[in-house]
Motif scaffolding. Structure first.
Motif, short mmCIF file in Angstrom:
data_model
loop_
_atom_site.label_atom_id
_atom_site.label_comp_id
_atom_site.label_asym_id
_atom_site.label_seq_id
_atom_site.Cartn_x
_atom_site.Cartn_y
_atom_site.Cartn_z
N TYR A 86 17.57 -63.21 41.01
CA TYR A 86 16.69 -63.77 39.99
C TYR A 86 16.94 -63.09 38.63
O TYR A 86 17.11 -63.75 37.61
N GLU A 87 16.99 -61.74 38.63
CA GLU A 87 17.22 -61.01 37.38
C GLU A 87 18.56 -61.40 36.75
O GLU A 87 18.66 -61.56 35.53
N GLY A 88 19.58 -61.55 37.59
CA GLY A 88 20.90 -61.95 37.10
C GLY A 88 20.85 -63.30 36.40
O GLY A 88 21.44 -63.48 35.33
N ILE A 89 20.13 -64.25 37.00
CA ILE A 89 20.00 -65.60 36.41
C ILE A 89 19.23 -65.52 35.09
O ILE A 89 19.60 -66.13 34.09
N MET A 90 18.14 -64.75 35.10
CA MET A 90 17.33 -64.62 33.87
C MET A 90 18.14 -63.99 32.73
O MET A 90 18.10 -64.46 31.59
N LYS A 91 18.88 -62.93 33.05
CA LYS A 91 19.70 -62.27 32.01
C LYS A 91 20.77 -63.22 31.46
O LYS A 91 21.01 -63.28 30.26
N LYS A 92 21.39 -63.95 32.37
CA LYS A 92 22.45 -64.89 31.98
C LYS A 92 21.95 -65.93 30.97
O LYS A 92 22.68 -66.36 30.09
N HIS A 93 20.67 -66.29 31.12
CA HIS A 93 20.10 -67.34 30.25
C HIS A 93 19.29 -66.75 29.09
O HIS A 93 18.43 -67.44 28.53
N GLY A 94 19.57 -65.49 28.76
CA GLY A 94 18.92 -64.89 27.58
C GLY A 94 17.49 -64.47 27.83
O GLY A 94 16.67 -64.44 26.90
N GLY A 95 17.15 -64.13 29.08
CA GLY A 95 15.77 -63.78 29.42
C GLY A 95 15.34 -62.41 28.92
O GLY A 95 16.16 -61.54 28.62
N ARG A 96 14.02 -62.26 28.83
CA ARG A 96 13.39 -60.98 28.49
C ARG A 96 12.27 -60.73 29.50
O ARG A 96 11.43 -61.61 29.72
N PRO A 97 12.22 -59.54 30.13
CA PRO A 97 11.22 -59.30 31.17
C PRO A 97 9.82 -59.09 30.60
O PRO A 97 9.66 -58.56 29.50
N HIS A 98 8.81 -59.51 31.36
CA HIS A 98 7.41 -59.20 31.05
C HIS A 98 7.26 -57.68 31.14
O HIS A 98 7.64 -57.06 32.12
N TRP A 99 6.65 -57.08 30.12
CA TRP A 99 6.57 -55.62 30.04
C TRP A 99 5.72 -54.99 31.13
O TRP A 99 5.89 -53.81 31.46
N ALA A 100 4.78 -55.73 31.69
CA ALA A 100 3.90 -55.14 32.73
C ALA A 100 4.57 -55.10 34.09
O ALA A 100 4.11 -54.42 34.99
N LYS A 101 5.65 -55.86 34.24
CA LYS A 101 6.26 -56.02 35.56
C LYS A 101 7.43 -55.04 35.76
O LYS A 101 8.02 -54.57 34.80
N ALA A 102 7.74 -54.80 37.03
CA ALA A 102 8.89 -53.92 37.34
C ALA A 102 10.18 -54.69 37.03
O ALA A 102 10.29 -55.88 37.31
N HIS A 103 11.14 -54.00 36.44
CA HIS A 103 12.44 -54.61 36.12
C HIS A 103 13.49 -53.50 36.08
O HIS A 103 13.15 -52.32 36.16
N THR A 104 14.76 -53.87 35.97
CA THR A 104 15.83 -52.84 35.98
C THR A 104 16.44 -52.62 34.60
O THR A 104 17.47 -51.98 34.48
N CYS A 105 15.80 -53.14 33.54
CA CYS A 105 16.38 -53.05 32.20
C CYS A 105 16.27 -51.64 31.61
O CYS A 105 15.35 -50.89 31.93
N THR A 106 17.21 -51.33 30.73
CA THR A 106 17.22 -50.04 30.02
C THR A 106 17.31 -50.30 28.52
O THR A 106 17.40 -51.46 28.09
N ARG A 107 17.32 -49.22 27.74
CA ARG A 107 17.36 -49.35 26.28
C ARG A 107 18.52 -50.25 25.82
O ARG A 107 18.36 -51.06 24.89
N LYS A 108 19.66 -50.10 26.46
CA LYS A 108 20.82 -50.91 26.08
C LYS A 108 20.51 -52.41 26.17
O LYS A 108 20.88 -53.19 25.29
N ASP A 109 19.82 -52.80 27.25
CA ASP A 109 19.42 -54.21 27.40
C ASP A 109 18.47 -54.63 26.28
O ASP A 109 18.63 -55.70 25.69
N PHE A 110 17.46 -53.78 26.01
CA PHE A 110 16.44 -54.15 25.04
C PHE A 110 17.01 -54.25 23.62
O PHE A 110 16.56 -55.07 22.82
N GLU A 111 18.00 -53.42 23.33
CA GLU A 111 18.63 -53.50 22.00
C GLU A 111 19.32 -54.85 21.81
O GLU A 111 19.38 -55.39 20.70
N THR A 112 19.84 -55.41 22.91
CA THR A 112 20.48 -56.74 22.86
C THR A 112 19.43 -57.84 22.82
O THR A 112 19.57 -58.82 22.10
N MET A 113 18.36 -57.67 23.62
CA MET A 113 17.34 -58.73 23.76
C MET A 113 16.45 -58.89 22.53
O MET A 113 16.02 -59.99 22.21
N TYR A 114 16.13 -57.76 21.87
CA TYR A 114 15.13 -57.76 20.81
C TYR A 114 15.72 -57.37 19.46
O TYR A 114 16.01 -56.20 19.22
#
Length: 439
Positions: free
Chosen positions: A382-410
């Motif tokens: 699921y995470e792979g599909i969400m990332k592939k389509h430009g997804g951003r995780p809900h901040w309250a939920k558990a996820h595997t993202c790190t600063r590197k991901d957030f710098e790209t997403m935001y």
């Protein structure tokens, strides 16, 4: 001010917990200042918590924990501007009732109201409705007590940069003391739920979004089954087709028992999903009530949950990919429902809807009788599909993202970091979850 030792903190789902060295329940700003002074002197970190509903470790700490439940007053109701100012610890469940006495309401709410006002904005709680933003978009002002003990008033005209950061603050900028929400006149909602198919809904998504102000749908994995839910303002009197037998005896207790059996025979899950659709969702159901009673619904029992926001135009592609992934991996099972909701784009720096209309795809794995269910393959797929389509995780939920991901997403991530480093240079309000975000 006295802190309590030996308190065990756990979130609602009992998926994360911690043992803070000292647990405080302050009743005033002066007491919070004292706690922050003590933390500075002893070189301790501080975590502020509300209703503990976040299904991640965002609220956990082994140092000092401040529970805001005793700072829960309504400070001002401005009927002319239709605004309400509250202390950060008030639960939305209490605020909803009080607002209704003043013939006011919040324009949108999440599924759960046993959550604190400051926490709701801290993690970007959302519901559905493409004309409506996430809950922090209803915030017009707030006051923030910083690590140094300074009180900042924030709005679009006062400390504007801090306001854009603090409307979704992750609990890392300071202690939110008060929040001012923009309200609307009290309204009732007419909810209609009816069966459909995934193909039909995805092929006519634009029509559904136009047809209902608060449209969402539930997809039942391992099938084509969908329950479409329309919620729209109405002047009709309250009425309900709900019943204790179907909602609880069947929809709660029987479901929990069958999912527990499926932990021994995972292939049963696809049949359980289909059986429950046939049992509870195959016919049209209607419900009319005051808005907050329709927005709020039962989360059933304990669960693991993920929720990412993708650009709205990616909805069909992403869901069909998730469906294909489940079909191609017979050993990967997914509990119902996959809940699909929509939100308007906004200007809040760390909002998953920053500068784009979004579709939230929420997946769950229940924990029948508290038992953990294998979910890692499903989660990572699921995470792979969400990332592939430009997804951003809900901040309250558990996820595997790190600063590197957030710098790209935001795009505004560096701006948020600059405000955080200015307000909390020593990292007093950080914890393990936030270190993965910022370092």
């Amino acid at each position: 001010v006295h802190g309590q030792g030996g308190v065990k903190f756990q979130n609602w789902a009992k998926t994360y917990g911690s043992s803070p060295e000292l647990y405080f329940q302050p009743t005033s700003v002066e007491e919070i200042r004292e706690i922050l002074d003590m933390a500075r002197q002893r070189n301790k970190r501080v975590k502020v918590v509300g209703g503990a509903h976040s299904p991640s470790d965002i609220a956990c700490t082994d140092d000092f924990m401040i529970q805001m439940g005793k700072m829960n007053r309504i400070l001002k109701v401005d009927k002319e501007k239709q605004q309400v100012t509250v202390e950060g610890g008030i639960f939305l469940s209490d605020l909803n009732v009080e607002l209704s006495k003043h013939r006011l309401a919040l324009a949108n709410l999440g599924a759960v109201s046993e959550v604190a006002a400051a926490g709701v904005i801290g993690t970007g709680t959302h519901n559905t409705g493409i004309r409506h933003g996430i809950l922090p978009t209803q915030v017009v002002a707030l006051t923030l007590l910083t690590a140094s003990g300074e009180m900042l008033e924030c709005s679009k005209s006062l400390n504007a940069d801090i306001f854009q950061a603090a409307r979704l603050h992750l609990g890392c900028l300071g202690v939110v003391i008060t929040v001012t929400f923009q309200c609307v006149p009290l309204f009732h909602l007419h909810e209609v739920a009816f069966p459909s198919t995934l193909t039909e809904v995805l092929d006519h998504l634009g029509d559904h979004l136009k047809r209902s102000e608060y449209f969402r749908f539930l997809w039942f994995p391992h099938s084509e089954n969908v329950s479409v839910i329309y919620q729209d303002p109405t002047s009709k009197p309250p009425s309900s087709s709900a019943s204790w037998f179907w909602d609880y005896a069947i929809g709660y207790y029987l479901l929990e028992f069958l999912l527990w059996i499926s932990t021994f025979v995972p292939s049963l899950v696809c049949w359980i999903n289909r059986f429950f659709f046939w049992l509870l969702f195959r016919s049209r159901a209607e419900n009319i009530n005051v808005s907050y009673k329709i927005f709020n619904y039962e989360c059933r029992f304990k669960q693991h949950v993920q929720d990412w926001a993708i650009p709205i135009e990616k909805t069909k592609e992403a869901l069909l990919e998730l469906k294909a992934a489940l079909e191609n991996n017979p050993k990967m099972v997914a509990h119902y429902p996959v809940e699909v909701r929509f939100a308007r784009g906004d200007e809040i720096w760390l909002s998953p809807c920053f500068h784009r209309d979004s579709c939230y795809v929420n997946i769950i794995m229940y924990r029948p009788y508290g038992k953990n269910v294998p979910r890692l393959n499903y989660w990572l797929t699921y995470e792979g599909i969400m990332k592939k389509h430009g997804g951003r995780p809900h901040w309250a939920k558990a996820h595997t993202c790190t600063r590197k991901d957030f710098e790209t997403m935001y795009p505004a991530f560096p701006k948020f970091c600059a405000v955080r480093e200015k307000l909390d240079p020593t990292g007093m309000f950080l914890n393990a979850y936030l270190e993965k975000v910022f370092y």
